[in-house]
Design an enzyme around this catalytic site. Structure first.
Site, PDB file in Angstrom:
ATOM      1  N   GLY A 304       4.949 108.724  52.062  1.00 24.96           N
ATOM      2  CA  GLY A 304       6.289 108.507  51.536  1.00 24.96           C
ATOM      3  C   GLY A 304       6.379 107.220  50.736  1.00 24.96           C
ATOM      4  CB  SER A 305       9.326 105.085  49.986  1.00 26.74           C
ATOM      5  OG  SER A 305      10.115 106.154  49.485  1.00 26.74           O
TER       6      SER A 305
END
Length: 585
Positions: A304-305
């Protein structure tokens, strides 16, 4: 007719005798060490029938934490009693007086024994050094005060250290030219496997005596003390783990109900692993039947981020992160209105702090236009691609790896995805084919905190003889390949700090912690539906204190619903406990 029958019976008897003699010769002379299809060692079986023994040390090496505390076994001073004492008159009252228990308790424990015992029920009675000396001074046959090795009941870092088992085939494959008992333990996973050549037992230390058919002493009441000929064994593996921090981490991971995931804690200066926790728990009864034997901190997962840190580094170097530039953070990566976030126009720093997907999707596509391999290049600079665990030459092994089960990270799996703008946009926010290990992310944070100094991660400091002298030491080593510049590292440090101090930053929950934190959050869709809902991997990775970096910490909860399994409370409480730990030490 009668004579013919007698001849026939005589032939049958002779053939029977020949068969019996042949079978006896096979048992006594030919197949003594590998009888029948099961490969039974008849010599060992014969000896075991007429001996009773108490194993004091199984001969396999031990793991120690960084201060020398045992992680697998501990030596406990105990009272050993042999059952032939039941047939003798012996001064039980003197032994009872030394250890402060009743004669009846000692005699009852002996009466129920069918072999040598360590006195105490259910746990062995622990002797003091004074009691040990007093008991051995009595010189009572069949009564011994010794330090016996016991497995620790609360083994920690279980996947990192790994498991052992009896596997004669594997033993022969690894050590075919050496003589080991088929029952010798071998390492099957983790550090037990990678350091098996050092740990494998040279032989057991035991107390032995011979018995007759009813268990009475066969050759008098002398007990033989048997130990390996080499006094330098068993070997100890001194790890970088801090036992107190490891226990603290294990308890917090369970307290916050992480069922699949865990944490990694690195010492930034030495790049040593101080604690590593993986869940689910190891099922020792069926270790290979589920995920429990796998160390999730060494396996690749969708980040993810957290991966936006890579894109940020490349954007800084290529002049795409201008302070005056803004991005529409009310739109998703495809330019459509984002139903979940309406951040409005944000600059680069705000975009990183608030984790704006649109910003990093746009930046990644611009980087791709310059060089389609840009994200791979910067992922490698930040140690997310390739192994990060210590590797090098150790005696005759040129490519020895402390963590051989470590997965290699990647950005793109297929070459076509590298040139597709949609896939590039997804990859920029740590989705699609991006996979990294928690250990690699921890190392990325440590690299940034050190100003771009990229190092191998150590979990073992040295291999030591039983007397403490060093067999081999693992020096701190650089990771090969390019790294980010000190200037880029400084810019990333400020971005990671903004995640916490920005009033809408995704790490604002950590603003009031006793240590100042810099880091990055990540929530990745796994593509796996559970109960009709999308599952997520939830991350927070960072380092602290910000002003004088000492620790890099990654926490991750894998495969949880969007409204469950938040990882921030675990990260926050771990920081608090580490702060308290530092104040006390």
């Amino acid at each position: 007719m009668r004579r013919r029958r007698l001849k026939a019976w005589l032939v049958i008897c002779i053939l029977g005798i020949i068969v019996l003699v042949t079978r006896l010769a096979q048992i006594q002379l030919v197949s003594t060490e590998s009888f029948s299809k099961h490969g039974i060692n008849l010599l060992e079986g014969s000896v075991s029938q007429r001996t009773q023994e108490m194993v004091i040390d199984n001969g396999r090496g031990n793991f120690l934490d960084r201060s020398g505390k045992p992680l697998i076994y501990e030596s406990i001073p105990v009272l050993i009693l042999f059952p032939f004492l039941n047939h003798l008159e012996w001064p039980v009252e003197e032994v009872a007086s030394v250890i402060g228990v009743s004669e009846r308790k000692i005699l009852e424990s002996l009466d129920e024994a069918d072999g040598p015992i360590a006195f105490g029920n259910p746990e062995p009675y622990l002797l003091s050094k004074h009691e040990m000396a007093a008991i051995n001074k009595l010189k009572i046959p069949g009564v011994f005060a010794v330090e016996r090795k016991y497995p620790l009941s609360d083994t920690q870092a279980e996947q990192l250290i790994g498991i052992t088992g009896e596997n004669p085939k594997l033993l022969e494959e690894r050590y075919g030219d050496k003589e080991f008992s088929p029952r010798t333990l071998v390492g099957l996973s983790g550090l037990e496997k990678s350091f098996d050549e050092f740990l494998v037992g040279e032989g057991k230390t035991k107390l032995v005596y011979h018995v007759d058919g009813i268990g009475s002493p066969l050759f008098g009441i002398n007990v033989k003390y048997s130990e390996p000929a080499n006094p330098f064994y068993p070997i100890n593996i001194k790890t970088t783990i801090d036992k107190d921090l490891q226990e603290l981490a294990e308890n917090l991971v369970d307290k916050h109900q992480v069922k699949n995931g865990g944490l990694v804690l690195l010492d930034i200066e030495s790049n040593n692993i101080l604690a590593m926790v993986s869940r689910p728990h190891l099922n020792r009864k069926n270790p290979f039947g589920d995920l429990g034997v796998e160390n999730q901190m060494l396996k690749q997962h969708i980040p993810g981020s957290v991966f936006k840190t890579v894109v940020a580094a490349a954007a800084i170097d290529y002049g795409l992160a201008l302070p005056s530039r803004t991005f529409n953070c009310s739109e998703n990566i495809y330019g459509d209105e984002d139903p979940n976030f309406q951040h409005g126009e944000l600059d680069f720093t705000q975009s990183f702090a608030r984790s704006c997907n649109r910003t990093f999707a746009d930046l990644a596509k611009e980087l791709k236009a310059k060089d389609a391999e840009m994200m791979d290049e910067y992922a490698e600079k930040l140690s997310l691609i390739g192994s990060v665990g210590w590797k090098g030459s150790v005696f005759h092994t040129e490519d020895f790896r402390q963590l051989p089960d470590e997965n290699l990270g990647r950005v793109f799996k297929s070459e076509e995805a590298r040139y597709d703008n949609n896939y590039v946009a997804l990859s920029a926010i740590g989705q699609h084919e991006v996979r990294v290990t928690p250990l690699a992310i921890a190392n990325m944070m440590a690299t940034i905190a050190r100003g771009g100094d990229k190092q191998m991660v150590r979990v073992v400091e040295s291999v030591e003889y039983h007397n403490g002298s060093k067999v081999f030491g693992f020096d701190q080593s650089k990771l090969p390949g390019d790294t980010i510049s000190p200037f880029t590292a400084q810019k990333l440090q400020k971005l990671l700090r903004e995640v916490v101090v920005d009033e809408e930053g995704t790490g604002r929950w950590f603003k009031e912690l006793p240590y100042s934190v810099a880091g990055k959050s990540g929530t990745a869709e796994t593509g796996i539906l559970k109960d009709g809902k999308q599952n997520h991997n939830k991350w927070f990775a960072g380092y602290f204190p910000y002003e004088n970096p000492k620790y890099a910490l990654v926490t991750v909860n894998l495969g949880v619903h969007s409204d469950q399994g938040g990882i921030n409370p675990l990260f926050a409480e771990m920081v608090k406990e580490i702060y308290n730990f530092d104040q006390e030490n």
